[in-house]
Design an enzyme around this catalytic site. Structure first.
Site, short mmCIF file in Angstrom:
data_model
loop_
_atom_site.label_atom_id
_atom_site.label_comp_id
_atom_site.label_asym_id
_atom_site.label_seq_id
_atom_site.Cartn_x
_atom_site.Cartn_y
_atom_site.Cartn_z
N ARG A 1 -12.01 -25.51 -85.36
CA ARG A 1 -11.67 -25.06 -84.00
C ARG A 1 -12.48 -25.89 -83.03
NH1 ARG A 1 -9.06 -23.58 -79.89
NH2 ARG A 1 -8.78 -21.38 -79.31
N THR B 1 -16.86 -26.15 -82.63
CA THR B 1 -17.72 -27.06 -83.41
C THR B 1 -17.43 -28.54 -83.25
OG1 THR B 1 -16.25 -26.99 -85.35
CG2 THR B 1 -17.94 -25.27 -85.19
N GLU C 1 -2.43 -25.22 -89.71
CA GLU C 1 -3.11 -26.21 -90.57
C GLU C 1 -3.53 -25.57 -91.88
OE1 GLU C 1 -5.40 -28.96 -87.22
OE2 GLU C 1 -6.52 -28.07 -88.87
#
Length: 301
Positions: free
Chosen positions: A26, A30, A93
């Site tokens: 995300r 990060t 994903e």
């Protein structure tokens, strides 16, 4: 060690990999911190890593490119952070990664970054709140929930606090172990294993053939020893190749440094000669001025 998909049969071919590692994360949690530091640590080990803002080409369709990148990656590292579950993009994903785990035997390594794996597994806490906010995608929510549960059930890494660099080093070490290339990584990253795929394809079926069809143990042992010797020679070749590459790079740095120093020396020599010439000219001018003053004084007398 993270779980992997069902093992392929001994005669099957490994899918063509373009990336050694795909990082799913995300961005706002990060991207510029933990994930970037992990990416740089992998890069230092020459592990070819897909990191979206570093790997995508300008103008490329992001969603399509990401899904394609997942398909051609050997390992996926899923970084579950506080807001991972609030992104439909990240969850799509994740679904794709788990599909590739099953269909392409891709290795999946989950990293629970400052989140409780149980919250991910049962979609409670921040993950429960995040999914509740994605009601506009109600048709996808069941798949997303199943994917979060599945990835949380895999063996992975959990970070709460402490030195991130030490934690990242452990993840990199696992990736090297999973790739089977510890201390053997060449300039093509984990493709070292691909370079030895030929030996695996020949070695395993040949031994199996002799085990099943040969009663002459001497022939079996000869074949075993021959193939083992060939694999060792290939290993020596790769090590020698890497050593020579490093030496060539070091020699190149040395030559560039020597050339720079020679140039600086030449420039310093030109400077010194110019300085001496100017000093001599100044002295000559001083003599001229003194002579002129003396002559004027004599005339005036």
């Amino acid at each position: 060690m993270a779980s992997q998909g069902d093992a392929s049969s001994s005669g099957s071919l490994t899918p063509p990999y373009r990336h050694d590692v795909f990082l799913s994360f995300r961005g706002k949690d990060t991207r510029s911190g933990f994930t970037y530091h992990l990416y740089k640590a992998l890069e230092r080990e020459k592990i070819k890593t897909f990191f979206d803002d570093r790997t995508l080409k300008r103008g490329e369709n992001i969603s399509t490119a990401l899904l394609q990148a997942i398909e051609v990656s050997r390992i996926s590292v899923v970084i579950c952070s506080e807001n991972y579950g609030s992104s439909g993009w990240c969850l799509d994903e994740l679904v794709k990664i788990l599909e590739c785990q099953k269909s392409k035997q891709q290795v999946v390594i989950p990293v629970f970054y400052k989140v409780d794996p149980a919250h991910v597994r049962h979609q409670i806490g921040s993950f429960g709140e995040a999914l509740a906010g994605l009601k506009y995608n109600e048709d996808k929510v069941p798949k997303w929930r199943a994917a979060l549960t599945q990835v949380a059930n895999l063996s992975g890494w959990t970070y709460v606090n402490g030195y991130e660099s030490d934690f990242i080093e452990k993840i990199v070490n696992e990736i090297l172990d999973v790739g089977g290339v510890r201390n053997e990584t060449d300039l093509n990253g984990l493709n070292y294993q691909e370079n030895n795929k030929y030996w695996e394809d020949v070695y395993n079926p040949t031994l199996l053939h002799h085990q099943l069809n040969t009663v002459d143990s001497g022939a079996y042992n000869k074949t075993y020893n021959k193939l083992k010797k060939e694999m060792e020679e290939a290993d020596v070749y790769n090590k020698t190749y890497n050593k020579l590459q490093r030496e060539m790079e070091e020699a190149d740095v040395y030559n560039k440094t020597l050339f720079r120093l020679q140039k600086e020396t030449e420039e310093e020599d030109v400077y010194n000669k110019t300085l001496l010439r100017l000093q001599k000219e100044a002295q000559d001018a001083d003599v001229y001025n003194k002579t002129l003053l003396r002559l004027q004084k004599e005339i005036n007398q």
